[in-house]
Design a protein around this motif. Structure first.
Motif, short mmCIF file in Angstrom:
data_model
loop_
_atom_site.label_atom_id
_atom_site.label_comp_id
_atom_site.label_asym_id
_atom_site.label_seq_id
_atom_site.Cartn_x
_atom_site.Cartn_y
_atom_site.Cartn_z
N LEU A 6 0.83 -1.20 0.00
CA LEU A 6 0.00 0.00 0.00
C LEU A 6 0.87 1.26 0.00
CD1 LEU A 6 -2.72 1.44 0.07
CD2 LEU A 6 -2.73 1.13 2.57
N GLU A 7 1.90 1.28 0.83
CA GLU A 7 2.80 2.44 0.87
C GLU A 7 3.53 2.63 -0.46
OE1 GLU A 7 3.99 2.53 5.61
OE2 GLU A 7 4.93 1.03 4.31
N ILE A 8 3.94 1.55 -1.09
CA ILE A 8 4.61 1.63 -2.39
C ILE A 8 3.66 2.18 -3.44
CG2 ILE A 8 5.60 0.22 -4.25
CD1 ILE A 8 6.79 -1.55 -1.92
N THR A 9 2.44 1.68 -3.46
CA THR A 9 1.43 2.14 -4.42
C THR A 9 1.13 3.62 -4.21
OG1 THR A 9 0.48 -0.08 -4.53
CG2 THR A 9 -0.93 1.76 -5.26
N GLN A 10 0.93 4.03 -2.96
CA GLN A 10 0.65 5.44 -2.68
C GLN A 10 1.85 6.32 -3.01
OE1 GLN A 10 -0.78 4.72 1.41
NE2 GLN A 10 -2.69 5.72 0.76
N ASP A 11 3.03 5.83 -2.77
CA ASP A 11 4.24 6.60 -3.12
C ASP A 11 4.27 6.84 -4.62
OD1 ASP A 11 6.71 7.88 -3.09
OD2 ASP A 11 7.85 6.09 -2.51
N ASP A 82 -10.58 5.61 0.34
CA ASP A 82 -10.42 4.33 1.02
C ASP A 82 -9.19 3.62 0.47
OD1 ASP A 82 -11.02 2.36 2.84
OD2 ASP A 82 -12.78 1.61 1.80
N THR A 83 -8.57 2.84 1.30
CA THR A 83 -7.41 2.05 0.87
C THR A 83 -7.49 0.68 1.54
OG1 THR A 83 -6.03 2.86 2.70
CG2 THR A 83 -5.90 4.07 0.61
N LEU A 84 -6.97 -0.31 0.84
CA LEU A 84 -6.88 -1.67 1.35
C LEU A 84 -5.52 -2.22 0.96
CD1 LEU A 84 -10.28 -2.93 -0.06
CD2 LEU A 84 -9.85 -2.33 2.32
N GLY A 85 -4.97 -3.07 1.77
CA GLY A 85 -3.70 -3.66 1.39
C GLY A 85 -3.41 -4.92 2.17
N ASP A 86 -2.61 -5.77 1.56
CA ASP A 86 -2.08 -6.93 2.25
C ASP A 86 -0.62 -7.10 1.80
OD1 ASP A 86 -2.15 -8.22 -0.27
OD2 ASP A 86 -3.94 -9.37 0.21
N ASP A 87 -0.04 -8.25 2.05
CA ASP A 87 1.37 -8.42 1.72
C ASP A 87 1.62 -8.64 0.23
OD1 ASP A 87 0.18 -10.94 1.75
OD2 ASP A 87 1.96 -11.94 2.54
N ARG A 88 0.56 -8.76 -0.58
CA ARG A 88 0.72 -8.98 -2.03
C ARG A 88 0.34 -7.78 -2.88
NH1 ARG A 88 -2.82 -12.87 -4.03
NH2 ARG A 88 -4.25 -12.13 -2.47
N VAL A 114 -5.80 -0.83 -8.47
CA VAL A 114 -5.37 -2.06 -7.82
C VAL A 114 -3.94 -2.34 -8.26
CG1 VAL A 114 -6.28 -3.61 -9.62
CG2 VAL A 114 -5.96 -4.46 -7.29
N SER A 115 -3.12 -2.76 -7.33
CA SER A 115 -1.73 -3.07 -7.66
C SER A 115 -1.31 -4.37 -7.00
CB SER A 115 -0.80 -1.93 -7.21
OG SER A 115 -0.76 -1.88 -5.80
N ARG A 116 -0.36 -4.99 -7.64
CA ARG A 116 0.32 -6.14 -7.06
C ARG A 116 1.78 -5.75 -6.90
NH1 ARG A 116 -2.17 -9.37 -11.50
NH2 ARG A 116 -4.32 -9.57 -10.83
N VAL A 117 2.36 -6.14 -5.79
CA VAL A 117 3.74 -5.76 -5.47
C VAL A 117 4.52 -7.01 -5.09
CG1 VAL A 117 5.18 -4.38 -3.94
CG2 VAL A 117 2.99 -3.46 -4.73
N HIS A 118 5.71 -7.12 -5.63
CA HIS A 118 6.61 -8.23 -5.30
C HIS A 118 8.01 -7.68 -5.11
CE1 HIS A 118 8.05 -12.34 -5.18
NE2 HIS A 118 8.99 -12.00 -6.04
N ASP A 119 8.65 -8.05 -4.04
CA ASP A 119 10.02 -7.60 -3.73
C ASP A 119 10.14 -6.08 -3.77
OD1 ASP A 119 11.02 -10.14 -3.27
OD2 ASP A 119 11.71 -10.42 -5.35
N GLY A 120 9.14 -5.40 -3.25
CA GLY A 120 9.20 -3.95 -3.13
C GLY A 120 8.93 -3.16 -4.40
N ARG A 121 8.45 -3.84 -5.45
CA ARG A 121 8.17 -3.16 -6.71
C ARG A 121 6.79 -3.55 -7.24
NH1 ARG A 121 12.53 -0.63 -9.52
NH2 ARG A 121 14.46 -0.92 -8.39
N ILE A 122 6.14 -2.59 -7.84
CA ILE A 122 4.84 -2.83 -8.46
C ILE A 122 5.05 -3.72 -9.68
CG2 ILE A 122 2.89 -1.75 -9.66
CD1 ILE A 122 3.54 0.80 -7.91
N THR A 123 4.32 -4.83 -9.74
CA THR A 123 4.40 -5.73 -10.89
C THR A 123 3.15 -5.65 -11.77
OG1 THR A 123 3.49 -7.57 -9.61
CG2 THR A 123 5.91 -7.34 -9.69
N TYR A 124 2.08 -5.10 -11.23
CA TYR A 124 0.83 -4.96 -11.97
C TYR A 124 0.05 -3.79 -11.38
CZ TYR A 124 -3.88 -5.96 -13.73
OH TYR A 124 -5.10 -5.86 -14.33
N MET A 125 -0.52 -2.97 -12.26
CA MET A 125 -1.39 -1.90 -11.80
C MET A 125 -2.52 -1.74 -12.81
SD MET A 125 -0.61 2.12 -10.86
CE MET A 125 0.05 1.78 -9.22
N GLN A 126 -3.71 -1.60 -12.27
CA GLN A 126 -4.88 -1.30 -13.10
C GLN A 126 -5.52 -0.04 -12.55
OE1 GLN A 126 -7.75 -4.46 -13.39
NE2 GLN A 126 -8.85 -3.46 -15.05
#
Length: 158
Positions: A6-11, A82-88, A114-126
């Motif tokens: 979530l922090e990475i996406t918002q950043d 609103d924001t939602l996030g988990d470890d993925r 919506v975003s997916r994050v792996h190893d500290g980087r966004i891998t997918y965003m819609q």
């Protein structure tokens, strides 16, 4: 502790609408082979208005999209509701207001990311928004005649 998805996406989103910052944000926060989906998967008529619309691959797709958005509109407001996030990954919802550069028309739209994050980087965003409202900021004349209700002959002029 590393930043959350979530922090990475918002950043990234906090810098995406600034042409001077988006490339650096993408370099730091987006995977080289990330996928970006803007507004739809494939819609050639919409791509004539908004060339970045559709699915694309690579970090540069993020830069291309937001840089081009900001050549056509000025951002007047962007806030989260609103924001939602988990470890993925993360989901971010809110509203934004854009004003078209050419015609000076403004639109306020809800958005969902919506975003997916792996190893500290966004891998997918819609990124989704009210494209009807934002496209209307480009309308310079004429009318769109819409026939939507199958139970009537009503025509709506927009």
């Amino acid at each position: 502790m590393p930043p959350s998805p979530l922090e990475i996406t918002q950043d990234f989103l906090s810098k995406a609408f600034d042409p001077a910052l988006v490339a650096d944000a993408a370099d730091r926060l987006v995977a080289e082979d990330a996928e970006y989906v803007s507004l739809n998967f494939d819609n050639p008529p919409l791509q004539r208005l908004m060339p970045w619309a559709g699915a694309s691959k690579g970090r540069q797709a993020f830069v291309y999209t937001f840089t081009n958005v900001m050549t056509r509109w000025n951002l007047e407001g962007f806030e989260y509701t609103d924001t939602l996030g988990d470890d993925r990954g993360a989901a971010v919802f809110g509203t934004f207001t854009l004003r078209s550069v050419r015609l000076g028309k403004a639109a306020t739209s809800p958005f969902a990311v919506v975003s997916r994050v792996h190893d500290g980087r966004i891998t997918y965003m819609q990124y989704m928004e009210d494209t009807f409202a934002t496209a209307l900021t480009f309308r310079s004349g004429g009318a769109w005649t819409i026939e939507a209700d199958p139970d009537t002959d009503e025509r709506i002029e927009v």
